[in-house]
Design a protein around this motif. Structure first.
Motif, PDB file in Angstrom:
ATOM      1  N   PHE A   1       0.822  -1.228   0.000  1.00  0.00           N
ATOM      2  CA  PHE A   1       0.000   0.000   0.000  1.00  0.00           C
ATOM      3  C   PHE A   1       0.845   1.262   0.000  1.00  0.00           C
ATOM      4  CE2 PHE A   1       0.795  -1.359   4.316  1.00  0.00           C
ATOM      5  CZ  PHE A   1       1.367  -0.227   4.851  1.00  0.00           C
TER       6      PHE A   1
ATOM      7  N   TYR B   1      -7.409  12.579  11.047  1.00  0.00           N
ATOM      8  CA  TYR B   1      -6.126  13.106  10.559  1.00  0.00           C
ATOM      9  C   TYR B   1      -6.376  13.824   9.242  1.00  0.00           C
ATOM     10  CZ  TYR B   1      -1.174  13.023   9.293  1.00  0.00           C
ATOM     11  OH  TYR B   1       0.106  13.375   8.928  1.00  0.00           O
TER      12      TYR B   1
ATOM     13  N   LYS C   1       7.848  12.694  19.418  1.00  0.00           N
ATOM     14  CA  LYS C   1       6.965  11.537  19.181  1.00  0.00           C
ATOM     15  C   LYS C   1       7.552  10.830  17.977  1.00  0.00           C
ATOM     16  CE  LYS C   1       2.912  11.928  17.099  1.00  0.00           C
ATOM     17  NZ  LYS C   1       1.549  12.356  16.788  1.00  0.00           N
TER      18      LYS C   1
ATOM     19  N   LYS D   1      -7.299   5.949   6.251  1.00  0.00           N
ATOM     20  CA  LYS D   1      -7.971   5.481   5.037  1.00  0.00           C
ATOM     21  C   LYS D   1      -6.944   5.086   3.979  1.00  0.00           C
ATOM     22  CE  LYS D   1     -10.886   7.255   1.319  1.00  0.00           C
ATOM     23  NZ  LYS D   1     -12.215   7.839   1.336  1.00  0.00           N
TER      24      LYS D   1
ATOM     25  N   TYR E   1       1.043  10.879   2.649  1.00  0.00           N
ATOM     26  CA  TYR E   1      -0.310  10.875   2.089  1.00  0.00           C
ATOM     27  C   TYR E   1      -0.410  11.608   0.776  1.00  0.00           C
ATOM     28  CZ  TYR E   1      -1.444   8.554   6.187  1.00  0.00           C
ATOM     29  OH  TYR E   1      -1.454   7.607   7.154  1.00  0.00           O
TER      30      TYR E   1
ATOM     31  N   ARG F   1      -5.232   4.970   0.696  1.00  0.00           N
ATOM     32  CA  ARG F   1      -5.229   5.806  -0.509  1.00  0.00           C
ATOM     33  C   ARG F   1      -4.475   5.044  -1.594  1.00  0.00           C
ATOM     34  NH1 ARG F   1      -7.812  10.705   0.878  1.00  0.00           N
ATOM     35  NH2 ARG F   1      -8.333  10.361  -1.300  1.00  0.00           N
TER      36      ARG F   1
ATOM     37  N   LEU G   1      -5.121   0.819   9.303  1.00  0.00           N
ATOM     38  CA  LEU G   1      -5.216   1.087   7.863  1.00  0.00           C
ATOM     39  C   LEU G   1      -6.432   0.295   7.353  1.00  0.00           C
ATOM     40  CD1 LEU G   1      -3.771   2.260   5.289  1.00  0.00           C
ATOM     41  CD2 LEU G   1      -2.643   0.050   5.114  1.00  0.00           C
TER      42      LEU G   1
ATOM     43  N   LYS H   1      -8.841  10.446  16.561  1.00  0.00           N
ATOM     44  CA  LYS H   1      -8.272  11.533  15.757  1.00  0.00           C
ATOM     45  C   LYS H   1      -8.681  11.423  14.288  1.00  0.00           C
ATOM     46  CE  LYS H   1      -3.855  12.690  16.494  1.00  0.00           C
ATOM     47  NZ  LYS H   1      -2.364  12.707  16.383  1.00  0.00           N
TER      48      LYS H   1
ATOM     49  N   ALA I   1       0.381   9.381  -1.860  1.00  0.00           N
ATOM     50  CA  ALA I   1      -0.597   8.293  -2.045  1.00  0.00           C
ATOM     51  C   ALA I   1      -1.928   8.824  -2.597  1.00  0.00           C
ATOM     52  CB  ALA I   1      -0.823   7.570  -0.722  1.00  0.00           C
TER      53      ALA I   1
ATOM     54  N   ILE J   1      -6.345   6.423  15.563  1.00  0.00           N
ATOM     55  CA  ILE J   1      -6.377   7.179  14.313  1.00  0.00           C
ATOM     56  C   ILE J   1      -6.683   6.233  13.152  1.00  0.00           C
ATOM     57  CG2 ILE J   1      -5.058   8.753  12.827  1.00  0.00           C
ATOM     58  CD1 ILE J   1      -3.134   8.631  15.589  1.00  0.00           C
TER      59      ILE J   1
ATOM     60  N   ASN K   1       0.029   6.241  20.528  1.00  0.00           N
ATOM     61  CA  ASN K   1      -1.212   6.205  19.755  1.00  0.00           C
ATOM     62  C   ASN K   1      -1.331   4.881  19.021  1.00  0.00           C
ATOM     63  OD1 ASN K   1      -1.875   8.825  20.482  1.00  0.00           O
ATOM     64  ND2 ASN K   1      -0.852   9.726  18.695  1.00  0.00           N
TER      65      ASN K   1
ATOM     66  N   PRO L   1       4.170   7.402  18.023  1.00  0.00           N
ATOM     67  CA  PRO L   1       3.002   7.579  17.162  1.00  0.00           C
ATOM     68  C   PRO L   1       2.333   6.229  16.918  1.00  0.00           C
ATOM     69  CG  PRO L   1       5.007   7.609  15.859  1.00  0.00           C
ATOM     70  CD  PRO L   1       5.440   7.448  17.297  1.00  0.00           C
ATOM     71  N   GLY L   2       1.227   6.243  16.198  1.00  0.00           N
ATOM     72  CA  GLY L   2       0.443   5.009  16.067  1.00  0.00           C
ATOM     73  C   GLY L   2       0.720   4.174  14.844  1.00  0.00           C
ATOM     74  N   GLY L   3       1.708   4.563  14.042  1.00  0.00           N
ATOM     75  CA  GLY L   3       1.898   3.912  12.747  1.00  0.00           C
ATOM     76  C   GLY L   3       2.367   2.471  12.803  1.00  0.00           C
ATOM     77  N   GLY L   4       2.313   1.825  11.634  1.00  0.00           N
ATOM     78  CA  GLY L   4       2.815   0.461  11.497  1.00  0.00           C
ATOM     79  C   GLY L   4       1.843  -0.611  11.933  1.00  0.00           C
TER      80      GLY L   4
ATOM     81  N   GLU M   1      -1.206  -1.106  10.700  1.00  0.00           N
ATOM     82  CA  GLU M   1      -1.891  -1.565   9.476  1.00  0.00           C
ATOM     83  C   GLU M   1      -3.157  -2.324   9.860  1.00  0.00           C
ATOM     84  OE1 GLU M   1      -0.244   0.335   8.114  1.00  0.00           O
ATOM     85  OE2 GLU M   1       1.884   0.025   8.300  1.00  0.00           O
TER      86      GLU M   1
HETATM   87  O1  V47 Z   1       1.876   3.105   9.248  1.00  0.00           O
HETATM   88  C1  V47 Z   1       1.141   4.528   4.407  1.00  0.00           C
HETATM   89  C2  V47 Z   1      -0.006   4.662   6.664  1.00  0.00           C
HETATM   90  C3  V47 Z   1       1.113   5.283   8.522  1.00  0.00           C
HETATM   91  C4  V47 Z   1      -0.599   4.707   3.091  1.00  0.00           C
HETATM   92  O2  V47 Z   1       0.205   8.819  15.977  1.00  0.00           O
HETATM   93  C5  V47 Z   1      -1.014   4.817   4.422  1.00  0.00           C
HETATM   94  O3  V47 Z   1      -0.470  10.864  15.888  1.00  0.00           O
HETATM   95  C6  V47 Z   1      -3.170   5.081   3.712  1.00  0.00           C
HETATM   96  O4  V47 Z   1       0.882   6.396  11.615  1.00  0.00           O
HETATM   97  N1  V47 Z   1      -2.846   4.951   2.420  1.00  0.00           N
HETATM   98  C7  V47 Z   1       2.036   6.337   9.110  1.00  0.00           C
HETATM   99  N2  V47 Z   1      -2.296   5.020   4.735  1.00  0.00           N
HETATM  100  C8  V47 Z   1       1.275   7.566   9.605  1.00  0.00           C
HETATM  101  C9  V47 Z   1       0.810   7.435  11.028  1.00  0.00           C
HETATM  102  C10 V47 Z   1       0.261   8.615  11.744  1.00  0.00           C
HETATM  103  C11 V47 Z   1      -0.233   9.687  11.045  1.00  0.00           C
HETATM  104  C12 V47 Z   1      -0.732  10.779  11.764  1.00  0.00           C
HETATM  105  C13 V47 Z   1      -0.708  10.829  13.147  1.00  0.00           C
HETATM  106  C14 V47 Z   1      -0.198   9.738  13.837  1.00  0.00           C
HETATM  107  C15 V47 Z   1      -0.155   9.802  15.322  1.00  0.00           C
HETATM  108  C16 V47 Z   1       0.277   8.626  13.148  1.00  0.00           C
HETATM  109  O5  V47 Z   1       0.632   5.741   7.281  1.00  0.00           O
HETATM  110  C17 V47 Z   1       1.695   3.956   8.166  1.00  0.00           C
HETATM  111  C18 V47 Z   1       0.633   3.414   7.233  1.00  0.00           C
HETATM  112  O6  V47 Z   1      -0.371   2.753   7.965  1.00  0.00           O
HETATM  113  N3  V47 Z   1       0.070   4.698   5.203  1.00  0.00           N
HETATM  114  N4  V47 Z   1       0.737   4.533   3.114  1.00  0.00           N
HETATM  115  C19 V47 Z   1      -1.577   4.754   2.053  1.00  0.00           C
HETATM  116  N5  V47 Z   1      -1.251   4.570   0.780  1.00  0.00           N
END
Ligand code: V47
Ligand code: SF4
Length: 378
Positions: free
Chosen positions: A86, A305, A154, A266, A336, A268, A232, A303, A339, A263, A228, A188-191, A193
């Motif tokens: 993705f 975003y 963060k 969506k 984003y 993309r 995804l 949140k 994407a 968070i 956080n 942060p909240g990423g990874g 998925e």
């Molecule tokens: O882990 C990557 C996502 C995340 C795409 O903690 C995609 O405050 C959609 O975690 N379509 C990173 N999503 C961003 C993130 C985040 C963002 C804002 C605030 C916080 C917070 C955390 O972005 C990745 C992945 O799940 N991502 N590519 C895509 N094509």
């Protein structure tokens, strides 16, 4: 107000099933809903029904407040050893010339650009490369704190930590302690998925597992810190996979109370290996916010975003469970825009954020990363 239903209308309506009325009763009584009820909400809950329930839960938790912060991002690299299907943003090491890989000094120069601005948070995350290892990040965090001790760091996700700690032959506990000592404040909240193994293997194979993601956050929380969580959604997962994801987060939050915000992210589809998968509608985005708010009864904040869904949908989400818009961002993230998000240069002034919130009749509250109030704009 967008909401068509009131609680009385839900209970007296002949169009709403007994199961949905029972779920509504539980939510209005502050009772937790089950996995199957979560799936039923995704399958049968109309937008107005879900909005009524989510709005009730949000109002109980946050009253009229909507939170935002003054932040900016640093993406140290978009080169990555992983190949998530993705991801539109990363480039493989062999495509290095198409990407960027910043040094500690280059990142510090970005941080210094904000010296005269009242930002409170830097959000640091990006690709995974061997060079940006334990020594790199501990030096970076130390230097940021030496330069600006009040700036909340963060940074990094379990995907990055897992790789870095494995390379350094450290346990999660040992590694996180070193990061914290160097200046890391929260995660942060990423990874995250999607936690279901089959779907995760298909879209994000090779990187840390769901169990590892959850375990790293649990250890971080047990050390007395906050983080956080994201999900995804809107790609090849089913509604049951989304509820499974929410369920695992709710369980961990019961144990640690360490998550601040959830968070929804969506999917993309521009210029990635899943571009043939259509994006879901804005209606589905709002239903998803609402169900997250209803299901995650132990999460303080949801949140919206805005950099990912655009400011108009983010405003709408405030009527479907969200009570936070993230921050000013200052055009410092490319994840984003690359994407295909509406916001191609994500940047809002504090006044613009305040106006977005006031336009929907809420009270704008500037917060720090941990939701301490910085300023009430009412
Ligand atoms: O882990 C990557 C996502 C995340 C795409 O903690 C995609 O405050 C959609 O975690 N379509 C990173 N999503 C961003 C993130 C985040 C963002 C804002 C605030 C916080 C917070 C955390 O972005 C990745 C992945 O799940 N991502 N590519 C895509 N094509
Ligand atoms: Fe790398 Fe993160 Fe993109 Fe996956 S989502 S390829 S781990 S940058």
């Amino acid at each position: 107000m967008i909401l068509a239903h009131s609680a009385e209308e839900i209970f007296s309506s002949s169009h709403i099933s007994r199961q949905l009325k029972n779920i509504a009763r539980k939510v209005f009584n502050g009772e937790r809903i089950t996995f199957d009820e979560g799936v039923a909400l995704y399958q049968h809950g109309s937008l107005s029904y879900l909005g009524t329930l989510a709005n009730y839960v949000r109002e109980k938790k946050s009253g009229n407040n909507v939170y935002f912060n003054r932040n900016f991002h640093v993406e140290p690299t978009n080169i990555c050893v992983y190949t998530c299907a993705f991801c539109s943003y990363s480039r493989l090491i062999k495509q290095r010339e198409e990407g960027w890989e910043l040094s500690v000094e280059q990142i510090l120069n970005i941080i210094k650009k904000y010296d005269d601005q009242p930002v409170t948070e830097v959000h640091i995350t990006g690709g995974v490369v061997p060079k940006q290892d334990l020594a790199f990040y501990t030096e970076l965090f130390r230097k940021i704190k030496a330069h600006r001790p009040d700036l909340h760091i963060k940074a990094l996700t379990p995907v990055e930590f897992h790789y870095i700690f494995k390379k350094a032959k450290l346990t999660y506990e040992e590694g996180l302690k070193l990061m914290k000592d160097a200046g890391l404040d929260s995660l942060p909240g990423g990874g995250a998925e999607i936690f279901d193994k089959d779907i995760r293997d298909k879209i994000a194979g090779g990187k840390c597992s769901s169990e590892e993601w959850l375990s790293l956050h649990e250890i971080w929380h047990k050390m007395g810190n906050f983080s956080n969580a994201t999900m995804l959604y809107g790609h090849i997962e089913t509604f049951a996979h989304r509820v499974d994801h929410l369920e695992r987060l709710r369980e961990l939050q019961d144990k640690t109370k360490g998550f601040n915000a959830f968070i929804p992210l969506k999917f993309r589809n521009k210029e990635n290996a899943m571009s043939d998968v259509p994006e879901v509608s804005v209606i589905e985005d709002l239903r998803n916010y609402a169900i997250a708010r209803i299901y995650l009864d132990n999460f303080p904040h949801i949140k919206a975003y805005w950099a990912m869904i655009g400011r108009s949908t983010a405003q709408l989400a405030l009527n479907f469970g969200a009570d936070d818009l993230d921050g000013t961002i200052d055009d410092t993230t490319k994840i984003y825009s690359m994407a295909g998000a509406e916001e191609q240069s994500p940047k809002l002034t504090t006044q613009e954020l305040v106006d977005l919130i006031k336009q929907v009749g809420r009270t704008p509250i500037e917060r720090d990363t941990l939701y301490n109030e910085v300023k009430n704009y009412n």
